[in-house]
Motif scaffolding. Structure first.
Motif, PDB file in Angstrom:
ATOM      1  N   VAL A   1       0.839  -1.435  -0.177  1.00 26.68           N
ATOM      2  CA  VAL A   1      -0.087  -0.345  -0.126  1.00 26.68           C
ATOM      3  C   VAL A   1       1.197   0.889  -0.093  1.00 26.68           C
ATOM      4  O   VAL A   1       0.884   2.228  -0.943  1.00 26.68           O
ATOM      5  CB  VAL A   1      -0.878  -0.288   1.144  1.00 26.68           C
ATOM      6  CG1 VAL A   1      -1.573   1.347   0.811  1.00 26.68           C
ATOM      7  CG2 VAL A   1      -1.319  -1.261   0.852  1.00 26.68           C
ATOM      8  N   VAL A   2       1.742   1.700   0.884  1.00 31.87           N
ATOM      9  CA  VAL A   2       2.282   2.238   1.244  1.00 31.87           C
ATOM     10  C   VAL A   2       3.456   3.338  -0.500  1.00 31.87           C
ATOM     11  O   VAL A   2       3.397   3.556  -0.921  1.00 31.87           O
ATOM     12  CB  VAL A   2       3.821   2.784   2.180  1.00 31.87           C
ATOM     13  CG1 VAL A   2       4.229   3.324   2.578  1.00 31.87           C
ATOM     14  CG2 VAL A   2       3.034   2.327   3.529  1.00 31.87           C
ATOM     15  N   HIS A   3       4.099   1.697  -1.214  1.00 30.78           N
ATOM     16  CA  HIS A   3       4.887   1.513  -1.715  1.00 30.78           C
ATOM     17  C   HIS A   3       4.584   1.879  -3.653  1.00 30.78           C
ATOM     18  O   HIS A   3       4.701   3.132  -3.855  1.00 30.78           O
ATOM     19  CB  HIS A   3       5.974   0.570  -2.053  1.00 30.78           C
ATOM     20  CG  HIS A   3       6.778   0.553  -3.517  1.00 30.78           C
ATOM     21  ND1 HIS A   3       8.441   1.347  -2.991  1.00 30.78           N
ATOM     22  CD2 HIS A   3       6.953   0.098  -4.160  1.00 30.78           C
ATOM     23  CE1 HIS A   3       8.373   0.987  -4.302  1.00 30.78           C
ATOM     24  NE2 HIS A   3       7.685   0.579  -5.291  1.00 30.78           N
ATOM     25  N   TYR A   4       3.388   1.417  -3.540  1.00 28.44           N
ATOM     26  CA  TYR A   4       2.583   1.652  -4.894  1.00 28.44           C
ATOM     27  C   TYR A   4       1.445   2.388  -4.751  1.00 28.44           C
ATOM     28  O   TYR A   4       1.312   3.491  -5.432  1.00 28.44           O
ATOM     29  CB  TYR A   4       1.672  -0.087  -5.073  1.00 28.44           C
ATOM     30  CG  TYR A   4       2.877  -0.837  -5.375  1.00 28.44           C
ATOM     31  CD1 TYR A   4       3.238  -1.298  -7.023  1.00 28.44           C
ATOM     32  CD2 TYR A   4       3.601  -1.842  -4.639  1.00 28.44           C
ATOM     33  CE1 TYR A   4       4.359  -2.139  -7.504  1.00 28.44           C
ATOM     34  CE2 TYR A   4       4.378  -2.471  -5.500  1.00 28.44           C
ATOM     35  CZ  TYR A   4       4.466  -2.316  -6.581  1.00 28.44           C
ATOM     36  OH  TYR A   4       5.709  -3.608  -7.570  1.00 28.44           O
ATOM     37  N   TYR A   5       0.690   2.062  -3.468  1.00 34.31           N
ATOM     38  CA  TYR A   5      -0.431   3.622  -3.954  1.00 34.31           C
ATOM     39  C   TYR A   5      -0.918   4.571  -2.951  1.00 34.31           C
ATOM     40  O   TYR A   5      -0.986   5.741  -3.718  1.00 34.31           O
ATOM     41  CB  TYR A   5      -2.115   2.832  -3.009  1.00 34.31           C
ATOM     42  CG  TYR A   5      -2.645   3.066  -3.243  1.00 34.31           C
ATOM     43  CD1 TYR A   5      -3.564   2.885  -4.449  1.00 34.31           C
ATOM     44  CD2 TYR A   5      -3.471   4.225  -1.971  1.00 34.31           C
ATOM     45  CE1 TYR A   5      -5.174   3.362  -4.445  1.00 34.31           C
ATOM     46  CE2 TYR A   5      -4.641   4.670  -1.742  1.00 34.31           C
ATOM     47  CZ  TYR A   5      -5.118   4.404  -3.301  1.00 34.31           C
ATOM     48  OH  TYR A   5      -6.597   5.052  -3.380  1.00 34.31           O
TER      49      TYR A   5
ATOM     50  N   ARG B   1      -3.286   5.010  -8.745  1.00 32.92           N
ATOM     51  CA  ARG B   1      -4.357   5.098  -7.943  1.00 32.92           C
ATOM     52  C   ARG B   1      -6.077   4.951  -8.756  1.00 32.92           C
ATOM     53  O   ARG B   1      -6.489   5.614  -8.692  1.00 32.92           O
ATOM     54  CB  ARG B   1      -4.573   6.636  -6.928  1.00 32.92           C
ATOM     55  CG  ARG B   1      -3.441   6.649  -5.895  1.00 32.92           C
ATOM     56  CD  ARG B   1      -3.048   7.518  -5.137  1.00 32.92           C
ATOM     57  NE  ARG B   1      -2.448   7.717  -4.113  1.00 32.92           N
ATOM     58  CZ  ARG B   1      -1.924   9.196  -3.550  1.00 32.92           C
ATOM     59  NH1 ARG B   1      -2.750  10.189  -4.543  1.00 32.92           N
ATOM     60  NH2 ARG B   1      -1.276   9.483  -2.731  1.00 32.92           N
ATOM     61  N   SER B   2      -5.171   4.344  -9.806  1.00 31.73           N
ATOM     62  CA  SER B   2      -6.745   3.976 -10.264  1.00 31.73           C
ATOM     63  C   SER B   2      -7.440   3.385 -10.067  1.00 31.73           C
ATOM     64  O   SER B   2      -7.289   2.553  -9.250  1.00 31.73           O
ATOM     65  CB  SER B   2      -5.701   3.864 -12.021  1.00 31.73           C
ATOM     66  OG  SER B   2      -5.479   2.779 -12.103  1.00 31.73           O
ATOM     67  N   PHE B   3      -8.533   2.353 -11.110  1.00 26.17           N
ATOM     68  CA  PHE B   3      -9.911   2.186  -9.967  1.00 26.17           C
ATOM     69  C   PHE B   3      -8.905   0.637 -10.288  1.00 26.17           C
ATOM     70  O   PHE B   3      -8.708  -0.007  -9.503  1.00 26.17           O
ATOM     71  CB  PHE B   3     -10.312   1.840 -11.518  1.00 26.17           C
ATOM     72  CG  PHE B   3     -11.425   0.029 -11.109  1.00 26.17           C
ATOM     73  CD1 PHE B   3     -12.176   1.259 -10.351  1.00 26.17           C
ATOM     74  CD2 PHE B   3     -11.996  -0.407 -11.289  1.00 26.17           C
ATOM     75  CE1 PHE B   3     -12.979   0.068 -10.107  1.00 26.17           C
ATOM     76  CE2 PHE B   3     -12.182  -1.818 -11.082  1.00 26.17           C
ATOM     77  CZ  PHE B   3     -13.709  -0.938 -10.021  1.00 26.17           C
ATOM     78  N   ASN B   4      -8.216  -0.135 -11.279  1.00 24.87           N
ATOM     79  CA  ASN B   4      -7.337  -1.050 -10.965  1.00 24.87           C
ATOM     80  C   ASN B   4      -5.989  -1.311 -10.046  1.00 24.87           C
ATOM     81  O   ASN B   4      -6.023  -1.294  -9.365  1.00 24.87           O
ATOM     82  CB  ASN B   4      -6.775  -1.334 -12.167  1.00 24.87           C
ATOM     83  CG  ASN B   4      -7.825  -2.102 -13.462  1.00 24.87           C
ATOM     84  OD1 ASN B   4      -9.064  -2.175 -13.045  1.00 24.87           O
ATOM     85  ND2 ASN B   4      -7.192  -2.018 -14.455  1.00 24.87           N
TER      86      ASN B   4
ATOM     87  N   ILE C   1      -7.451  -1.251  -6.653  1.00 25.39           N
ATOM     88  CA  ILE C   1      -7.723  -2.747  -6.387  1.00 25.39           C
ATOM     89  C   ILE C   1      -6.582  -3.457  -5.845  1.00 25.39           C
ATOM     90  O   ILE C   1      -6.152  -4.230  -4.654  1.00 25.39           O
ATOM     91  CB  ILE C   1      -9.297  -3.216  -7.707  1.00 25.39           C
ATOM     92  CG1 ILE C   1     -10.082  -3.153  -7.475  1.00 25.39           C
ATOM     93  CG2 ILE C   1      -8.829  -5.195  -6.946  1.00 25.39           C
ATOM     94  CD1 ILE C   1     -10.978  -3.082  -8.508  1.00 25.39           C
ATOM     95  N   LEU C   2      -5.559  -3.378  -7.170  1.00 26.64           N
ATOM     96  CA  LEU C   2      -4.398  -4.361  -6.986  1.00 26.64           C
ATOM     97  C   LEU C   2      -3.321  -3.363  -5.583  1.00 26.64           C
ATOM     98  O   LEU C   2      -2.926  -4.268  -5.199  1.00 26.64           O
ATOM     99  CB  LEU C   2      -3.887  -4.177  -8.018  1.00 26.64           C
ATOM    100  CG  LEU C   2      -4.737  -4.722  -9.578  1.00 26.64           C
ATOM    101  CD1 LEU C   2      -3.693  -4.421 -10.336  1.00 26.64           C
ATOM    102  CD2 LEU C   2      -4.474  -6.112  -8.963  1.00 26.64           C
ATOM    103  N   TYR C   3      -3.719  -2.015  -5.945  1.00 32.94           N
ATOM    104  CA  TYR C   3      -2.224  -1.691  -4.497  1.00 32.94           C
ATOM    105  C   TYR C   3      -2.867  -1.555  -3.271  1.00 32.94           C
ATOM    106  O   TYR C   3      -2.195  -0.853  -2.170  1.00 32.94           O
ATOM    107  CB  TYR C   3      -1.702  -0.756  -5.075  1.00 32.94           C
ATOM    108  CG  TYR C   3      -0.735  -1.557  -6.272  1.00 32.94           C
ATOM    109  CD1 TYR C   3      -0.223  -2.208  -6.484  1.00 32.94           C
ATOM    110  CD2 TYR C   3      -1.487  -0.388  -7.961  1.00 32.94           C
ATOM    111  CE1 TYR C   3       0.599  -2.896  -7.652  1.00 32.94           C
ATOM    112  CE2 TYR C   3      -0.650  -1.379  -8.828  1.00 32.94           C
ATOM    113  CZ  TYR C   3      -0.071  -2.480  -8.378  1.00 32.94           C
ATOM    114  OH  TYR C   3       0.860  -3.180 -10.219  1.00 32.94           O
ATOM    115  N   LEU C   4      -4.602  -1.295  -2.818  1.00 33.66           N
ATOM    116  CA  LEU C   4      -5.074  -0.954  -1.549  1.00 33.66           C
ATOM    117  C   LEU C   4      -5.788  -1.853  -1.034  1.00 33.66           C
ATOM    118  O   LEU C   4      -5.463  -2.244  -0.051  1.00 33.66           O
ATOM    119  CB  LEU C   4      -5.919   0.187  -1.861  1.00 33.66           C
ATOM    120  CG  LEU C   4      -6.299   0.895  -1.098  1.00 33.66           C
ATOM    121  CD1 LEU C   4      -5.515   1.771  -0.170  1.00 33.66           C
ATOM    122  CD2 LEU C   4      -7.345   2.336  -1.429  1.00 33.66           C
TER     123      LEU C   4
END
Length: 458
Positions: free
Chosen positions: A373-377, A383-386, A389-392
């Protein structure tokens, strides 16, 4: 030009090596060792219990897969949290996950010692324990490729045992033993089973999946780690989970009267005697010993590489923990340190060590999920729709499950684990001069450059 570079970890492992290494850490036949206790708690619905545990673990496996693509270097949860969230928190996660890996060889040594002493009482248990640890250390010192090949053979032996068990169960069911039928919903769903009782056993079943995380410590010894490791991280729990579910299903079908077991902790022996006699029970003894060896070799290799990662960053004394043998390219001193710790099997008990392992694993898993969550999101702002879902959502779900099961640990585990964590906090305070400095950190670019120099130098 002669190669004057210092030794480095060598990329020699392929996908099948890594998968079998992870399965060796899991020791698939542990499904039999926990069968009696777990079956009693789940009312025979172990197949469903394992299916739930598999789903829970896949969330965390997903997070490991995401992070190993970004940081394919030795260190596992320590590296992922350090680089994904913060160096200070990474140190504390590494400190706790050390419990998981370092004490695993000791548990294997203790179990092997107890088992062989029961069969050969004339030989002191200390002889079995010391000999076992010496073999594990030697295999790891000789090189990860040798250790992986040995583990491959030992895991295949465990799978062979499971296949024979299923075949004997099928033969018995067709002959009218047990339920006398091949298909039934009872091992999967029983309306008489309390849901809370089923969920209470999930933490125990989750621990049987440990192994997918261990292979991330082999990042610098795996060919094409960014492609190979994410595949292995998913394949290991899926293969292990499939074996657990199938074994649980047939075990309940062939021996549905769970109340007739004399002792839940040795229920598997009664089960083996029922379907295959003493010969099959003897086969299990041999396989369980080899499984203990495979698991100890894998956990020793993993913990040695975590210590290597921390030593290379001067978190621990660099001259000792970052040393690699020029001949074998293995962290020899770390392996010897782990072997010395494993000798605590001469005076410790399984309950104490298991408590420490449970605490360290779930604590680390929680922060690995949060690191995604921290690294990607947050940092990379995906923070797109995908991306949401994937990173949060997926990693937060994994963090919720692992944190929940961590909080459900018994008071003994919490006291011992928290005491160990407090020691790590004090050492971190000393290391950073009262948190005024960041812990030493090795950047991935340095590792890649050193690796490329090592492999192109001639």
């Amino acid at each position: 030009m002669a190669n004057t570079q210092s030794p480095s970890l060598k990329r020699s492992l392929s996908l099948h090596h890594v998968v079998l290494f992870g399965l060796a850490f899991m020791a698939p036949i542990t499904v039999f060792l926990t069968y009696g206790v777990a079956a009693a708690s789940t009312g025979g619905m172990m197949a469903t219990g394992y299916a739930i545990a598999l789903i829970v673990m896949l969330f965390t496996a997903y997070s490991y897969g995401m992070l190993v693509k970004e940081f394919p270097i030795a260190g596992s949860a320590y590296t992922f949290t350090q680089k994904g969230i913060s160096p200070h928190l990474g140190f504390l996660v590494g400190w706790t996950i050390i419990l998981d890996y370092i004490f695993s060889p000791m548990i294997s040594a203790l179990l092997i010692g107890l088992t062989l002493s029961a069969y050969f009482p004339a030989v002191p248990m200390a002889v079995w324990i010391i000999s076992f640890i010496a073999i594990v250390a030697t295999l790891n010192i000789l090189g990860i490729k040798i250790a992986a090949n040995v583990n491959m053979c030992l895991v295949l032996l465990q799978i062979l045992f499971i296949i024979v068990f299923i075949a004997l169960s099928l033969k018995g069911l067709l002959a009218g033993m047990g339920t006398g039928t091949l298909i039934s919903l009872t091992p999967v769903y029983d309306p008489n089973v309390n849901v809370s009782s089923l969920m209470a056993i999930i933490p125990l079943l989750c621990f049987t999946f440990l192994g997918f995380d261990a292979v991330t410590t082999l990042s610098e010894e795996t060919r094409k780690p960014k492609q190979t490791l994410p595949k292995a991280i998913f394949l290991i729990p899926i293969i292990g989970g499939f074996l657990y579910i199938v074994v649980s299903y047939f075990a309940h079908m062939i021996y549905p009267d769970l109340l007739s077991f004399h002792d839940p902790e040795t229920a598997h022996l009664e089960l083996f005697s029922y379907i295959g006699g003493n010969l099959f029970g003897s086969f299990f003894l041999v396989v369980s010993i080899t499984a203990g060896l495979a698991s100890a070799v894998a956990s020793c290799a993993s913990s040695a590489r975590i210590l290597y990662a921390m030593g290379r960053e001067s978190v621990f004394p660099r001259k000792v923990f970052a040393y690699l043998s020029p001949k074998f390219n293995t962290p020899v001193f770390n392996i010897l340190v782990i072997a010395l710790i494993a000798l605590s099997a001469l005076f410790l008990d399984v309950a104490t060590a298991t408590s420490l392992i449970n605490y360290g694993a779930l604590f680390a898993f929680t922060f690995v999920n949060l690191a995604v969550v921290v690294h990607y999101y947050i940092r990379k702002k995906q923070r797109s729709f995908n991306g949401t879902i994937l990173y949060l959502l997926i990693p937060l779900t994994g963090a919720f499950f692992t944190a929940y099961f961590w909080a459900q640990l018994d008071i003994h585990s919490m006291i011992l684990g928290t005491a160990w964590l407090a020691c790590g906090f004090v050492y971190l305070w000393y290391l950073t001069k009262g948190f005024k400095q960041a812990p030493p950190e090795l950047h991935f670019e340095e590792v890649e450059q050193a690796s490329q120099t090592m492999h192109t130098g001639s």
